[in-house]
Design a protein around this motif. Structure first.
Motif, PDB file in Angstrom:
ATOM      1  N   GLU A 131      32.895 -12.583  17.163  1.00 57.04           N
ATOM      2  CA  GLU A 131      32.860 -12.682  18.637  1.00 57.04           C
ATOM      3  C   GLU A 131      32.137 -11.505  19.303  1.00 57.04           C
ATOM      4  OE1 GLU A 131      34.497 -15.349  19.838  1.00 57.04           O
ATOM      5  OE2 GLU A 131      35.591 -15.888  18.015  1.00 57.04           O
ATOM      6  N   GLU A 132      32.126 -10.342  18.638  1.00 55.73           N
ATOM      7  CA  GLU A 132      31.669  -9.146  19.345  1.00 55.73           C
ATOM      8  C   GLU A 132      30.364  -8.580  18.782  1.00 55.73           C
ATOM      9  OE1 GLU A 132      35.190  -6.781  18.931  1.00 55.73           O
ATOM     10  OE2 GLU A 132      36.376  -8.097  20.220  1.00 55.73           O
ATOM     11  N   ASN A 133      29.657  -9.400  18.027  1.00 56.96           N
ATOM     12  CA  ASN A 133      28.326  -9.019  17.519  1.00 56.96           C
ATOM     13  C   ASN A 133      28.307  -7.764  16.655  1.00 56.96           C
ATOM     14  OD1 ASN A 133      26.888 -11.130  18.873  1.00 56.96           O
ATOM     15  ND2 ASN A 133      27.128  -9.986  20.779  1.00 56.96           N
ATOM     16  N   LEU A 134      29.395  -7.473  15.930  1.00 49.49           N
ATOM     17  CA  LEU A 134      29.328  -6.311  15.035  1.00 49.49           C
ATOM     18  C   LEU A 134      28.338  -6.615  13.918  1.00 49.49           C
ATOM     19  CD1 LEU A 134      30.282  -3.542  14.007  1.00 49.49           C
ATOM     20  CD2 LEU A 134      32.071  -4.706  12.741  1.00 49.49           C
ATOM     21  N   ASP A 135      27.398  -5.708  13.739  1.00 52.40           N
ATOM     22  CA  ASP A 135      26.482  -5.854  12.614  1.00 52.40           C
ATOM     23  C   ASP A 135      26.016  -4.472  12.179  1.00 52.40           C
ATOM     24  OD1 ASP A 135      24.258  -5.069  14.324  1.00 52.40           O
ATOM     25  OD2 ASP A 135      24.226  -7.119  15.082  1.00 52.40           O
ATOM     26  N   ILE A 136      25.390  -4.444  11.010  1.00 55.12           N
ATOM     27  CA  ILE A 136      24.663  -3.249  10.604  1.00 55.12           C
ATOM     28  C   ILE A 136      23.251  -3.458  11.130  1.00 55.12           C
ATOM     29  CG2 ILE A 136      23.771  -1.953   8.629  1.00 55.12           C
ATOM     30  CD1 ILE A 136      26.804  -1.762   8.988  1.00 55.12           C
ATOM     31  N   ARG A 137      22.781  -2.539  11.962  1.00 55.11           N
ATOM     32  CA  ARG A 137      21.501  -2.794  12.593  1.00 55.11           C
ATOM     33  C   ARG A 137      20.355  -2.679  11.602  1.00 55.11           C
ATOM     34  NH1 ARG A 137      20.764  -3.577  17.678  1.00 55.11           N
ATOM     35  NH2 ARG A 137      22.597  -4.822  17.200  1.00 55.11           N
ATOM     36  N   THR A 138      20.389  -1.671  10.743  1.00 49.78           N
ATOM     37  CA  THR A 138      19.267  -1.546   9.811  1.00 49.78           C
ATOM     38  C   THR A 138      19.630  -0.759   8.552  1.00 49.78           C
ATOM     39  OG1 THR A 138      16.969  -0.787   9.569  1.00 49.78           O
ATOM     40  CG2 THR A 138      18.362   0.514  11.014  1.00 49.78           C
ATOM     41  N   ILE A 139      19.096  -1.236   7.427  1.00 46.84           N
ATOM     42  CA  ILE A 139      19.030  -0.406   6.221  1.00 46.84           C
ATOM     43  C   ILE A 139      17.573  -0.016   6.100  1.00 46.84           C
ATOM     44  CG2 ILE A 139      19.236  -0.323   3.721  1.00 46.84           C
ATOM     45  CD1 ILE A 139      21.321  -2.371   3.756  1.00 46.84           C
ATOM     46  N   THR A 140      17.302   1.262   6.176  1.00 45.49           N
ATOM     47  CA  THR A 140      15.909   1.718   6.122  1.00 45.49           C
ATOM     48  C   THR A 140      15.711   2.591   4.882  1.00 45.49           C
ATOM     49  OG1 THR A 140      15.810   1.675   8.532  1.00 45.49           O
ATOM     50  CG2 THR A 140      14.096   2.927   7.406  1.00 45.49           C
ATOM     51  N   MET A 141      14.745   2.194   4.056  1.00 44.49           N
ATOM     52  CA  MET A 141      14.453   3.001   2.872  1.00 44.49           C
ATOM     53  C   MET A 141      13.308   3.956   3.196  1.00 44.49           C
ATOM     54  SD  MET A 141      13.145   1.919  -0.928  1.00 44.49           S
ATOM     55  CE  MET A 141      14.649   1.452  -1.713  1.00 44.49           C
ATOM     56  N   GLY A 142      13.568   5.233   3.011  1.00 43.36           N
ATOM     57  CA  GLY A 142      12.515   6.235   3.186  1.00 43.36           C
ATOM     58  C   GLY A 142      11.772   6.394   1.871  1.00 43.36           C
ATOM     59  N   ILE A 143      10.457   6.402   1.943  1.00 39.41           N
ATOM     60  CA  ILE A 143       9.645   6.510   0.729  1.00 39.41           C
ATOM     61  C   ILE A 143       8.611   7.615   0.917  1.00 39.41           C
ATOM     62  CG2 ILE A 143       8.031   5.296  -0.792  1.00 39.41           C
ATOM     63  CD1 ILE A 143       9.308   2.667   0.091  1.00 39.41           C
ATOM     64  N   SER A 144       8.592   8.556  -0.041  1.00 40.76           N
ATOM     65  CA  SER A 144       7.596   9.629   0.017  1.00 40.76           C
ATOM     66  C   SER A 144       6.243   9.099  -0.443  1.00 40.76           C
ATOM     67  CB  SER A 144       8.040  10.776  -0.891  1.00 40.76           C
ATOM     68  OG  SER A 144       6.914  11.564  -1.207  1.00 40.76           O
ATOM     69  N   LEU A 145       5.198   9.500   0.251  1.00 36.69           N
ATOM     70  CA  LEU A 145       3.842   9.084  -0.151  1.00 36.69           C
ATOM     71  C   LEU A 145       3.007  10.269  -0.625  1.00 36.69           C
ATOM     72  CD1 LEU A 145       2.885   6.488   2.654  1.00 36.69           C
ATOM     73  CD2 LEU A 145       3.897   6.051   0.418  1.00 36.69           C
ATOM     74  N   TRP A 146       3.684  11.394  -0.891  1.00 32.09           N
ATOM     75  CA  TRP A 146       2.929  12.600  -1.273  1.00 32.09           C
ATOM     76  C   TRP A 146       2.064  12.369  -2.505  1.00 32.09           C
ATOM     77  CZ3 TRP A 146       2.239  16.358   2.012  1.00 32.09           C
ATOM     78  CH2 TRP A 146       3.204  16.594   3.009  1.00 32.09           C
ATOM     79  N   ASP A 147       2.538  11.533  -3.444  1.00 33.64           N
ATOM     80  CA  ASP A 147       1.767  11.333  -4.675  1.00 33.64           C
ATOM     81  C   ASP A 147       0.650  10.294  -4.510  1.00 33.64           C
ATOM     82  OD1 ASP A 147       3.508   9.286  -4.365  1.00 33.64           O
ATOM     83  OD2 ASP A 147       4.328   9.321  -6.384  1.00 33.64           O
ATOM     84  N   CYS A 148       0.406   9.858  -3.265  1.00 31.62           N
ATOM     85  CA  CYS A 148      -0.663   8.874  -3.036  1.00 31.62           C
ATOM     86  C   CYS A 148      -1.942   9.521  -2.500  1.00 31.62           C
ATOM     87  CB  CYS A 148      -0.197   7.807  -2.046  1.00 31.62           C
ATOM     88  SG  CYS A 148       1.219   6.872  -2.631  1.00 31.62           S
ATOM     89  N   VAL A 149      -1.901  10.852  -2.347  1.00 27.34           N
ATOM     90  CA  VAL A 149      -3.049  11.545  -1.742  1.00 27.34           C
ATOM     91  C   VAL A 149      -4.325  11.236  -2.522  1.00 27.34           C
ATOM     92  CG1 VAL A 149      -4.032  13.835  -1.328  1.00 27.34           C
ATOM     93  CG2 VAL A 149      -1.621  13.389  -0.808  1.00 27.34           C
ATOM     94  N   SER A 150      -5.385  10.931  -1.792  1.00 26.98           N
ATOM     95  CA  SER A 150      -6.667  10.657  -2.438  1.00 26.98           C
ATOM     96  C   SER A 150      -7.792  10.929  -1.450  1.00 26.98           C
ATOM     97  CB  SER A 150      -6.716   9.202  -2.889  1.00 26.98           C
ATOM     98  OG  SER A 150      -8.009   8.887  -3.334  1.00 26.98           O
ATOM     99  N   GLU A 151      -8.970  11.371  -1.957  1.00 26.15           N
ATOM    100  CA  GLU A 151     -10.106  11.572  -1.053  1.00 26.15           C
ATOM    101  C   GLU A 151     -10.746  10.239  -0.694  1.00 26.15           C
ATOM    102  OE1 GLU A 151     -11.871  15.428  -3.226  1.00 26.15           O
ATOM    103  OE2 GLU A 151     -13.212  13.706  -3.011  1.00 26.15           O
ATOM    104  N   ASP A 152     -10.514   9.260  -1.548  1.00 23.88           N
ATOM    105  CA  ASP A 152     -11.182   7.969  -1.357  1.00 23.88           C
ATOM    106  C   ASP A 152     -10.316   7.062  -0.480  1.00 23.88           C
ATOM    107  OD1 ASP A 152     -13.360   6.032  -2.554  1.00 23.88           O
ATOM    108  OD2 ASP A 152     -11.450   4.974  -2.501  1.00 23.88           O
ATOM    109  N   GLU A 153     -10.885   6.572   0.631  1.00 23.89           N
ATOM    110  CA  GLU A 153     -10.086   5.832   1.611  1.00 23.89           C
ATOM    111  C   GLU A 153      -9.506   4.539   1.033  1.00 23.89           C
ATOM    112  OE1 GLU A 153     -12.509   5.487   5.141  1.00 23.89           O
ATOM    113  OE2 GLU A 153     -12.109   7.581   5.680  1.00 23.89           O
ATOM    114  N   LYS A 154     -10.297   3.841   0.245  1.00 17.91           N
ATOM    115  CA  LYS A 154      -9.797   2.586  -0.337  1.00 17.91           C
ATOM    116  C   LYS A 154      -8.702   2.877  -1.359  1.00 17.91           C
ATOM    117  CE  LYS A 154     -11.024  -1.691  -2.684  1.00 17.91           C
ATOM    118  NZ  LYS A 154      -9.882  -1.608  -3.585  1.00 17.91           N
ATOM    119  N   ARG A 155      -8.958   3.909  -2.164  1.00 13.98           N
ATOM    120  CA  ARG A 155      -7.981   4.250  -3.197  1.00 13.98           C
ATOM    121  C   ARG A 155      -6.648   4.675  -2.553  1.00 13.98           C
ATOM    122  NH1 ARG A 155      -6.718   5.130  -8.135  1.00 13.98           N
ATOM    123  NH2 ARG A 155      -5.997   7.129  -8.930  1.00 13.98           N
ATOM    124  N   PHE A 156      -6.737   5.437  -1.456  1.00 15.15           N
ATOM    125  CA  PHE A 156      -5.517   5.856  -0.749  1.00 15.15           C
ATOM    126  C   PHE A 156      -4.729   4.630  -0.273  1.00 15.15           C
ATOM    127  CE2 PHE A 156      -3.386   6.950   3.318  1.00 15.15           C
ATOM    128  CZ  PHE A 156      -2.477   7.878   2.831  1.00 15.15           C
TER     129      PHE A 156
END
Lengths: 452, 89
Positions: A16-41
């Motif tokens: 009746e009162e709309n109790l919900d969990i609004r969001t489960i958000t997964m944080g993901i590090s992208l530090w290991d994705c660094v690349s000079e090439d734009e497509k590769r990144f």
């Protein structure tokens, strides 16, 4: 031992009162994705996100079934792209935004946050290139959210960055003019941005965060509202207790879901965000809570005091219910996403100035506020500077998510659909802050003694 | 592991029988039942043991919800932990 009344109370909160969990958000590090090439990144960030969060939606749905509680959103936040984008040109950042969009589609999530830059003291070339890419990135994608931190209490306010954000918001509004300028609904300008915020559009995975993390945002305005109605004509000390107890129960569910999700996904639990997050649905409004507390309408004199008490009681109740608290933690007052706020604006009770005052005592800031489409850039910058200074001086997070709706004037409204809701266009002051804004530079960090 | 089944709605003949039969088919053991009828409004709470349950919990809960829809009732199965964490410090 389980008690019948407790069980029925929980069922009522959900049904009746709309109790919900609004969001489960997964944080993901992208530090290991660094690349000079734009497509590769772009390829690397797509692969990393889709691999890491592969099971997020399925696990979220399974937890919903196990505990019988709706989990409205499953989302992902990533390392601010300007930190890992390095040598990307603005075009490279647009390409990266498309990679984020594809990753979100593959995962089946409804928003991905982290198209972000941290420029509170100054701007790197990388951050400047990302900001230059924001209008195009937000107009060509649907699920990508962007945020820019322009100030902190320690660094002061970067007014050059605010000036740039004024023009970025205008450009984003123009590029999405055919869709009610919706691009601006996915763009937040922050002061003191939290690194572990699970809520969009401002979520990103901060620099002090682990490789991956699970953060959970709770909700529950309807539950608090019902509890206040049941409490009847009590005084404010008793009412504060009622709100605290209710917030405790809501947050405990958030903590349960967060720990369970972390366990099932094999990812550390980060924080629970102690939030009252409204939706446009009837019975899910923060403004209506304030009215239940005794205001004729949200926006009446007394609104700030009401909200201050509500926000404090929610935090006090929630803190004990959760192992780790973080994110934005507080009541949200997004105008378009709250049926009571929309009604208050439409009846002329709630102005942008009152909303600004309210943000001094609660979470976030001027959120989902639509203004006339012909609002000059320097006025948008003035709105941002005012709101950001409240955060900086009061050592809290504040933010601006303002939508100059192209082709609309005060009194019209824009419909964004779904959870983003409907925003009445709010009138603004006609006087210009242009000279002040054009000075640029930085407003020095505030002093933290001699408080008054 | 225990699950709580709640049935709420208008009272009619055979509600307990239908839910019990559904549980038996899936090897779910009913440990405790409490029910009340207040001016035709029916509320039943069942505490069940689901350790030997056949199939997934999600399917079990979906099946119960469907059973409820057919009879105009709200039937939910929820892990007991949601009640324990919410109401106990």
């Amino acid at each position: 031992m389980l008690n019948t009344a407790d069980i029925l109370e929980t069922i009522q909160m959900i049904r009746e009162e709309n109790l919900d969990i609004r969001t489960i958000t997964m944080g993901i590090s992208l530090w290991d994705c660094v690349s000079e090439d734009e497509k590769r990144f772009s390829d690397k960030i797509y692969d990393k996100i889709t691999r890491t969060a592969e099971r997020l939606v399925a696990v979220g749905q399974d937890i919903e079934k196990t505990y019988g509680i709706p989990i409205v959103h499953k989302r992902v936040s990533v390392t601010p792209l300007s930190l890992v984008g390095g040598a990307l040109s603005p075009d490279g950042y647009v390409r990266a935004a498309h990679a984020l969009q594809r990753a979100a589609e593959t995962l089946g999530i409804n928003f991905i946050g982290g198209f972000s830059a941290l420029v509170h003291k100054g701007m790197t070339n990388s951050a400047a290139n990302l900001i230059a890419a924001i209008p195009q990135a937000l107009s060509e994608t649907e699920l990508v959210c962007s945020s820019v931190n322009v100030a902190t209490t320690k660094a002061g306010i970067n007014m050059d960055a605010i000036r740039l954000m004024g023009s970025t918001i205008r450009k984003t509004a123009s590029l999405t003019a055919d869709r009610n300028s919706i691009g601006c609904a996915k763009l937040v300008v922050f002061a003191n941005a939290p690194e572990d915020n699970p809520f969009m559009a401002g979520a990103f995975h901060g620099v002090g965060e682990p490789e991956n993390v699970i953060n959970v945002g709770v909700s529950g305005p309807g539950v608090v509202s019902s509890a206040i109605k049941r409490a009847g004509d009590c005084d404010l000390s008793v009412l504060a207790e009622v709100i605290k107890k209710t917030a405790f129960k809501i947050t405990r569910v958030g903590q349960l879901v967060a720990t369970e999700a972390a366990k099932r996904l094999g990812v550390p639990f980060g924080i629970v965000d102690l939030s009252l997050a409204p939706t446009p649905a009837v019975g899910d409004s923060v403004a209506h809570i304030l009215e239940d507390m005794g205001l004729e309408s949200c926006g009446a004199h007394g609104t700030t005091a009401c909200l201050a008490m509500l926000n404090d009681a929610v935090k006090k109740g929630g803190v004990m219910a959760s192992g780790h608290v973080g994110g934005l933690s507080g009541a949200f007052i997004p105008v378009s996403e709250d049926a009571g706020m929309i009604a208050a604006v439409e009846r002329g009770a709630l102005s942008i100035e009152k909303l600004e005052a309210m943000t001094a005592v609660c979470s976030v800031g001027l959120d989902m506020i639509a203004v006339p489409g012909d609002t000059p850039e320097d006025v948008i910058c003035g709105i941002i500077a005012d709101e950001i200074s409240i955060g900086v001086v009061n050592t809290k997070t504040t933010a601006v998510r303002v939508i100059p709706a192209v082709g609309k004037t005060a009194g019209d409204s824009v419909d964004f659909g779904g959870l983003l809701g409907t925003a009445p266009i709010m009138p603004l002051r006609a006087y210009s802050p242009a000279k002040f804004i054009s000075r640029g530079g930085r407003i020095p960090a505030p002093i933290h003694s001699l408080k008054n | 592991m225990k699950a709580v089944i709640t049935v709420t709605g208008r009272d009619s003949v055979g509600i307990i029988a239908a839910v019990s039969a559904y549980c038996a088919e899936r090897s779910v053991n009913i440990q405790d039942i409490s029910q009340s009828v207040l001016s035709e409004f029916f509320a039943m709470i069942m505490l069940t043991d689901i350790d030997s349950m056949k199939g997934t919990f999600a399917d079990f809960a979906d099946g119960l919800a469907e059973l409820g829809r057919k009879r105009g009732l709200d039937i939910r199965a929820m892990h007991e932990d949601i009640f324990n964490t919410m109401h106990h410090v």
